[in-house]
Design a protein around this motif. Structure first.
Motif, PDB file in Angstrom:
ATOM      1  N   ASP A 132     -15.624  17.218  -3.813  1.00 19.26           N
ATOM      2  CA  ASP A 132     -16.610  15.993  -4.367  1.00 19.26           C
ATOM      3  C   ASP A 132     -16.054  15.395  -5.271  1.00 19.26           C
ATOM      4  N   VAL A 133     -15.097  15.883  -6.180  1.00 25.10           N
ATOM      5  CA  VAL A 133     -14.391  15.184  -7.372  1.00 25.10           C
ATOM      6  C   VAL A 133     -13.241  14.181  -6.728  1.00 25.10           C
ATOM      7  N   THR A 134     -12.619  14.670  -5.558  1.00 23.70           N
ATOM      8  CA  THR A 134     -11.444  13.884  -5.017  1.00 23.70           C
ATOM      9  C   THR A 134     -12.065  12.897  -4.327  1.00 23.70           C
ATOM     10  N   GLN A 135     -13.163  12.993  -3.617  1.00 27.94           N
ATOM     11  CA  GLN A 135     -13.809  12.131  -2.796  1.00 27.94           C
ATOM     12  C   GLN A 135     -14.246  10.844  -3.639  1.00 27.94           C
ATOM     13  N   SER A 136     -14.971  11.233  -4.632  1.00 29.99           N
ATOM     14  CA  SER A 136     -15.311  10.131  -5.487  1.00 29.99           C
ATOM     15  C   SER A 136     -14.221   9.376  -6.121  1.00 29.99           C
ATOM     16  N   SER A 137     -13.142  10.110  -6.443  1.00 30.28           N
ATOM     17  CA  SER A 137     -11.953   9.155  -6.913  1.00 30.28           C
ATOM     18  C   SER A 137     -11.458   8.417  -5.794  1.00 30.28           C
ATOM     19  N   LEU A 138     -11.605   8.868  -4.425  1.00 31.39           N
ATOM     20  CA  LEU A 138     -10.882   8.206  -3.387  1.00 31.39           C
ATOM     21  C   LEU A 138     -11.750   6.659  -3.077  1.00 31.39           C
ATOM     22  N   GLU A 139     -13.123   6.921  -3.288  1.00 32.42           N
ATOM     23  CA  GLU A 139     -13.924   5.753  -3.067  1.00 32.42           C
ATOM     24  C   GLU A 139     -13.510   4.943  -4.256  1.00 32.42           C
ATOM     25  N   LEU A 140     -13.413   5.305  -5.730  1.00 32.17           N
ATOM     26  CA  LEU A 140     -13.050   4.265  -6.455  1.00 32.17           C
ATOM     27  C   LEU A 140     -11.816   3.625  -6.291  1.00 32.17           C
ATOM     28  N   ALA A 141     -10.900   4.300  -5.863  1.00 30.86           N
ATOM     29  CA  ALA A 141      -9.887   3.413  -5.360  1.00 30.86           C
ATOM     30  C   ALA A 141      -9.919   2.278  -4.288  1.00 30.86           C
ATOM     31  N   GLN A 142     -10.648   2.826  -3.374  1.00 29.03           N
ATOM     32  CA  GLN A 142     -10.921   1.935  -2.366  1.00 29.03           C
ATOM     33  C   GLN A 142     -11.538   0.652  -2.829  1.00 29.03           C
ATOM     34  N   PHE A 194      -3.083  -1.169  -6.891  1.00 27.01           N
ATOM     35  CA  PHE A 194      -4.047  -0.727  -6.105  1.00 27.01           C
ATOM     36  C   PHE A 194      -3.982   0.312  -4.866  1.00 27.01           C
ATOM     37  N   GLN A 195      -2.878  -0.129  -4.234  1.00 32.16           N
ATOM     38  CA  GLN A 195      -2.356   0.453  -3.094  1.00 32.16           C
ATOM     39  C   GLN A 195      -2.024   1.824  -3.237  1.00 32.16           C
ATOM     40  N   ALA A 196      -1.146   1.802  -4.286  1.00 32.53           N
ATOM     41  CA  ALA A 196      -0.621   3.171  -4.899  1.00 32.53           C
ATOM     42  C   ALA A 196      -1.579   4.197  -5.171  1.00 32.53           C
ATOM     43  N   ASN A 197      -2.529   3.415  -5.997  1.00 34.30           N
ATOM     44  CA  ASN A 197      -3.467   4.639  -6.572  1.00 34.30           C
ATOM     45  C   ASN A 197      -4.491   5.152  -5.301  1.00 34.30           C
ATOM     46  N   LEU A 198      -4.457   4.188  -4.228  1.00 37.28           N
ATOM     47  CA  LEU A 198      -5.440   4.628  -3.039  1.00 37.28           C
ATOM     48  C   LEU A 198      -4.623   5.615  -2.413  1.00 37.28           C
ATOM     49  N   ARG A 199      -3.267   5.373  -2.096  1.00 37.61           N
ATOM     50  CA  ARG A 199      -2.608   6.526  -1.554  1.00 37.61           C
ATOM     51  C   ARG A 199      -2.713   8.065  -2.131  1.00 37.61           C
ATOM     52  N   ALA A 200      -2.711   7.828  -3.528  1.00 37.52           N
ATOM     53  CA  ALA A 200      -2.557   8.993  -4.180  1.00 37.52           C
ATOM     54  C   ALA A 200      -4.051   9.696  -4.267  1.00 37.52           C
ATOM     55  N   ALA A 201      -5.015   8.769  -4.299  1.00 32.52           N
ATOM     56  CA  ALA A 201      -6.241   9.404  -4.039  1.00 32.52           C
ATOM     57  C   ALA A 201      -6.599  10.237  -2.687  1.00 32.52           C
ATOM     58  N   GLU A 202      -5.989   9.325  -1.484  1.00 30.50           N
ATOM     59  CA  GLU A 202      -6.100   9.949  -0.384  1.00 30.50           C
ATOM     60  C   GLU A 202      -5.520  11.388  -0.236  1.00 30.50           C
ATOM     61  N   ALA A 203      -4.349  11.496  -0.570  1.00 29.49           N
ATOM     62  CA  ALA A 203      -3.523  12.640  -0.669  1.00 29.49           C
ATOM     63  C   ALA A 203      -4.233  13.773  -1.526  1.00 29.49           C
ATOM     64  N   ASP A 204      -4.819  13.505  -2.422  1.00 27.45           N
ATOM     65  CA  ASP A 204      -5.712  14.485  -3.305  1.00 27.45           C
ATOM     66  C   ASP A 204      -6.805  14.776  -2.612  1.00 27.45           C
ATOM     67  N   ALA A 210     -11.621  -0.410  -5.711  1.00 26.55           N
ATOM     68  CA  ALA A 210     -10.616  -1.184  -6.876  1.00 26.55           C
ATOM     69  C   ALA A 210      -9.808  -2.151  -5.903  1.00 26.55           C
ATOM     70  N   LEU A 211      -9.257  -1.522  -4.515  1.00 27.70           N
ATOM     71  CA  LEU A 211      -8.377  -2.223  -4.024  1.00 27.70           C
ATOM     72  C   LEU A 211      -9.413  -3.589  -3.386  1.00 27.70           C
ATOM     73  N   SER A 212     -10.493  -3.165  -2.843  1.00 27.57           N
ATOM     74  CA  SER A 212     -11.439  -4.284  -2.420  1.00 27.57           C
ATOM     75  C   SER A 212     -11.643  -5.287  -3.624  1.00 27.57           C
ATOM     76  N   ASP A 213     -11.719  -4.850  -4.845  1.00 30.03           N
ATOM     77  CA  ASP A 213     -12.337  -5.678  -5.899  1.00 30.03           C
ATOM     78  C   ASP A 213     -10.971  -6.616  -6.192  1.00 30.03           C
ATOM     79  N   SER A 214      -9.944  -6.353  -5.656  1.00 29.72           N
ATOM     80  CA  SER A 214      -8.717  -7.148  -6.182  1.00 29.72           C
ATOM     81  C   SER A 214      -8.667  -8.429  -5.286  1.00 29.72           C
ATOM     82  N   GLU A 215      -9.725  -8.491  -4.533  1.00 29.09           N
ATOM     83  CA  GLU A 215      -9.779 -10.135  -3.712  1.00 29.09           C
ATOM     84  C   GLU A 215     -11.154 -10.647  -3.951  1.00 29.09           C
ATOM     85  N   ILE A 216     -11.297 -11.675  -4.048  1.00 28.75           N
ATOM     86  CA  ILE A 216     -12.558 -12.629  -4.017  1.00 28.75           C
ATOM     87  C   ILE A 216     -12.761 -13.490  -3.055  1.00 28.75           C
TER      88      ILE A 216
END
Length: 349
Positions: free
Chosen positions: A136-146, A93-103, A148-154
């Protein structure tokens, strides 16, 4: 002479035929759902069984898939609101978030350059629109990655106790699979089932106390928080939900069996009136009159005119025409006939 003989033979056959006809079958006796009028007092001191459940209960699950690496709770663990329940391996999830931030950063830079180029007429309006859409597309992907990382904890949505766990550490967990079940501990509920004539008398209740089999001698003051609007098709009873606060020294656990002790007070103005379900009434074709079917000691029905009063969610008030102890039909009123024999069946509860 022959016609006379033939007539005698026909007459004899007719007599024999009449004698051989079978007796008509008796009219079938139908089951009839009934209630006894004026059972208000039966609620007084009534002991209605029920079973406890938590007022707050939730199955906790991840919205994403991953490998469970931490679950600091076990069955019976007391947790506070916000405590960690479980965590997935965060590396993917962290790797996906970094890639989304870069995009997203790259898309914003390209958009900024595009604004300058558009001003100098070096790119078309269509090319500029594509650059803007990419932001707009990359911002949406960034929000989804954020997310997903948040959802990895309950974390616990409220304070309570862990009633069950379903996944162990280092297991691969698909999305939506239940990890643990959390029950609130501050408020407990109990569901009791009462008959339709008791439903009509709920307004007379002045107090309810619940005593649980496992905690004898301790009574919990309860209030009605929900009244079922549909009867069970098998028992013809209505579910009533009671709510009560926990006793910190003698906590009630979900699943405990108990008894609800009910107190009532009937105003003098209502002691001579009764509340019956609407299904018990039918109209008189000779006039706009309300009638009911009364079942006699011989199990035969007879119609009786009644005077009705106010209508409430618990039934219709009958001001005159009935008295305590009368047994009336509460279903099938439009298919009964005067003097018809029935098999009365009272609702349980």
């Amino acid at each position: 002479m022959k016609p006379v003989i033939a007539a005698c033979v026909l007459s004899t056959l007719a007599v024999l035929s009449a004698c051989s006809r079978p007796d008509p079958l008796p009219e079938p006796i139908r089951n009839l759902r009934v209630m006894e009028v004026g059972e208000v007092a039966s609620l007084q001191g009534g002991q209605i069984p029920g079973r406890a459940r938590s007022a707050d209960e939730v199955d906790l699950a991840f919205d994403v898939s991953g490998t469970l690496i931490e679950r600091p709770v076990n069955v019976g663990t007391l947790v506070e609101e916000g405590d960690l329940i479980a965590r997935l391996d965060p590396r993917d999830f962290q790797a996906n978030l970094r890639a989304a931030e870069a995009d997203a950063r790259n898309a914003k830079r390209n958009f900024a350059r595009g604004q300058e180029l558009l001003a100098d007429k070096f790119i078309s309006e269509a090319e500029f629109d594509r650059l803007e859409a990419r932001v707009d597309v990359t911002q949406s992907s960034l929000e989804l990655a954020q997310k997903a990382l948040s959802d990895s904890e309950i974390y616990a949505p409220f304070s309570g106790i862990i009633a069950n766990t379903f996944v162990e550490n280092f297991q691969s967990v698909p999305a939506k699979k239940v990890i643990a079940r959390l029950l609130g501990i501050d408020v407990i509920e109990m569901v009791i089932n009462v008959s339709e004539h008791h439903i009509a008398n709920l307004r007379y209740i002045t107090g309810i106390e619940v005593e649980f089999d496992a905690l004898p001698g301790t009574r919990y003051e309860a209030t009605i928080v929900e009244v079922g609007t549909e009867a069970s098709t098998t028992t013809r009873t209505f579910p009533i939900t009671l709510s009560m606060k926990q006793n910190p020294e003698r906590r009630v656990l979900a699943g405990m069996a108990g008894i609800a002790h009910i107190s009532i007070a009937v105003p003098d103005s209502d002691k001579t009136s009764y509340v019956i379900p609407p299904s018990a009434l039918f109209g008189d074709a000779q006039g706009n009159k309300s009638r009911v079917w009364v079942v006699g000691d011989d199990n035969r029905v007879s119609s009786r005119q009644v005077e009705v009063g106010r209508i409430s969610r618990t039934g219709i008030q009958v001001l005159d025409g009935l008295q305590a102890g009368d047994v009336i039909a509460t279903a099938g009123t439009h298919v009964l006939a005067e003097g018809q024999q029935v098999n009365p069946v009272k609702a349980e509860g």
